[in-house]
Design a protein around this motif. Structure first.
Motif, PDB file in Angstrom:
ATOM      1  N   SER A 190       0.856  -1.182   0.000  1.00  0.00           N
ATOM      2  CA  SER A 190       0.000   0.000   0.000  1.00  0.00           C
ATOM      3  C   SER A 190       0.898   1.239   0.000  1.00  0.00           C
ATOM      4  N   THR A 199      -6.189  -5.309 -10.129  1.00  0.00           N
ATOM      5  CA  THR A 199      -7.453  -5.124  -9.438  1.00  0.00           C
ATOM      6  C   THR A 199      -7.938  -6.511  -9.030  1.00  0.00           C
ATOM      7  N   GLN A 200      -8.852  -6.552  -8.098  1.00  0.00           N
ATOM      8  CA  GLN A 200      -9.396  -7.846  -7.690  1.00  0.00           C
ATOM      9  C   GLN A 200     -10.104  -8.518  -8.865  1.00  0.00           C
ATOM     10  N   ASN A 219       0.507  -3.695  -6.237  1.00  0.00           N
ATOM     11  CA  ASN A 219      -0.386  -2.711  -5.626  1.00  0.00           C
ATOM     12  C   ASN A 219      -1.687  -2.717  -6.412  1.00  0.00           C
ATOM     13  N   GLU A 220      -2.758  -2.256  -5.797  1.00  0.00           N
ATOM     14  CA  GLU A 220      -4.002  -2.101  -6.526  1.00  0.00           C
ATOM     15  C   GLU A 220      -3.837  -1.031  -7.602  1.00  0.00           C
ATOM     16  N   ASN A 221      -4.470  -1.247  -8.725  1.00  0.00           N
ATOM     17  CA  ASN A 221      -4.433  -0.260  -9.803  1.00  0.00           C
ATOM     18  C   ASN A 221      -5.512   0.782  -9.513  1.00  0.00           C
ATOM     19  N   ASP A 222      -5.195   1.682  -8.595  1.00  0.00           N
ATOM     20  CA  ASP A 222      -6.187   2.634  -8.096  1.00  0.00           C
ATOM     21  C   ASP A 222      -6.686   3.611  -9.150  1.00  0.00           C
ATOM     22  N   ALA A 237      -9.492   1.281 -10.604  1.00  0.00           N
ATOM     23  CA  ALA A 237     -10.339   0.480  -9.717  1.00  0.00           C
ATOM     24  C   ALA A 237     -10.951   1.357  -8.630  1.00  0.00           C
ATOM     25  N   GLU A 251     -12.192  -0.314  -5.413  1.00  0.00           N
ATOM     26  CA  GLU A 251     -11.179  -0.695  -4.440  1.00  0.00           C
ATOM     27  C   GLU A 251     -10.823   0.492  -3.549  1.00  0.00           C
ATOM     28  N   GLY A 267     -12.417  -1.306  -0.927  1.00  0.00           N
ATOM     29  CA  GLY A 267     -11.487  -2.421  -0.856  1.00  0.00           C
ATOM     30  C   GLY A 267     -10.255  -2.132  -0.039  1.00  0.00           C
ATOM     31  N   ASN A 287      -5.796  -3.606   0.307  1.00  0.00           N
ATOM     32  CA  ASN A 287      -4.745  -4.491  -0.170  1.00  0.00           C
ATOM     33  C   ASN A 287      -4.635  -5.766   0.640  1.00  0.00           C
ATOM     34  N   LEU A 337      -6.442  -8.195  -1.505  1.00  0.00           N
ATOM     35  CA  LEU A 337      -5.633  -8.447  -2.691  1.00  0.00           C
ATOM     36  C   LEU A 337      -4.469  -9.378  -2.353  1.00  0.00           C
TER      37      LEU A 337
END
Length: 257
Positions: free
Chosen positions: A50, A104-105, A134-137, A140, A143, A147, A149, A152
């Motif tokens: 994160s 992303t999830q 990392n999440e593709n914020d 997404a 998320e 959401g 991490n 994830l």
């Protein structure tokens, strides 16, 4: 997926950015050294990190976290630059390659995407690289709003059939009561993932900087258990936390699968 054992290590925002002050390179350097040591013991490590939004807020001069989704996406895009630079620089000092993987999830629920991600991670680990996920914020939005991490990281652990999921946080683990309210609350050292007590004591409140809180970490451990993955929820500033877990010491809360 690999001949070596695999660990997924997730690091939370508040911990990684020293409670919003900015990326804590000294602390990251300590984790990097430990991860390199784990690699020397034939353990492949995947990082789920994160921190991009919080780092972006610092770089943009924002003191308060905005509620507007598109501003959060912009902050994530700015902060991700600093995040990957820090990891690349600190791992390179040990001659270890890193790779950025934004997911992303939904990517892990799409069969074709799942296969591609699996193949990519398999090859990166074979090359001795450390994937930094990392999440593709920037795409997404759900998320960012709902959401975290932790989830994830658990899904990545499922994907890799990881031996262990380690969630490093700014808390020492799961307590039998809220330690912020009850000074006599005790740390739960070991518990099984399907123990009803686990979910009940975790609560559902997240932190100011992060989105998950202890509840999401417990739910992540439950998800990871589906692939027979053990989980540790531990204080990231604990001295040699990863090395000591490898040596068999029970740091934080160990959640059996």
């Amino acid at each position: 997926m690999t001949k070596n054992k695999c660990w997924v290590v997730k690091i939370g925002s508040a911990l990684l950015t020293n409670n919003g002050k900015g990326i804590d390179k000294d602390l990251i350097s300590e984790w990097v050294e430990q991860i390199v040591e784990l690699q020397s013991h034939n353990i492949d490590v995947v990082l789920v990190s994160s921190g991009s939004i919080v780092e972006g807020m610092k770089r943009l001069g924002w003191k308060d976290k905005p509620s507007d989704i598109h501003k959060l996406q912009a902050a994530a895009a700015v902060g991700q630059m600093g995040l990957v630079q820090a990891y690349e620089y600190l791992f390179a000092k040990h001659k270890v390659q890193t790779a950025q993987v934004l997911l992303t999830q939904d990517n892990l629920l799409n069969t074709k995407h799942f296969e591609n991600i699996s193949a990519t991670l398999e090859n990166l680990l074979e090359f001795g690289a450390v994937p930094v996920i990392n999440e593709n914020d920037t795409v997404a939005t759900e998320e960012i709003k709902f959401g975290d991490n932790d989830t994830l990281a658990a899904l990545v652990a499922n994907l890799l059939n990881a031996e262990r999921l380690i969630i490093l946080t700014d808390q020492r683990g799961v307590f039998d009561d809220d330690p912020r309210v009850n000074k006599n609350a005790s740390l739960i050292k070991e518990i099984h993932f399907d123990d009803e007590k686990l979910e009940r004591v975790a609560g559902k409140t997240g932190g100011i900087l992060g989105s998950g809180g202890m509840y999401s970490k417990v739910m992540a451990a439950k998800q990871a258990a589906k692939s027979k993955t053990f989980s540790n929820i531990a204080w990231g500033r604990e001295e040699k936390v990863l090395t000591r877990i490898y040596q068999g010491e029970n740091i934080g809360t160990l959640i059996h699968c």
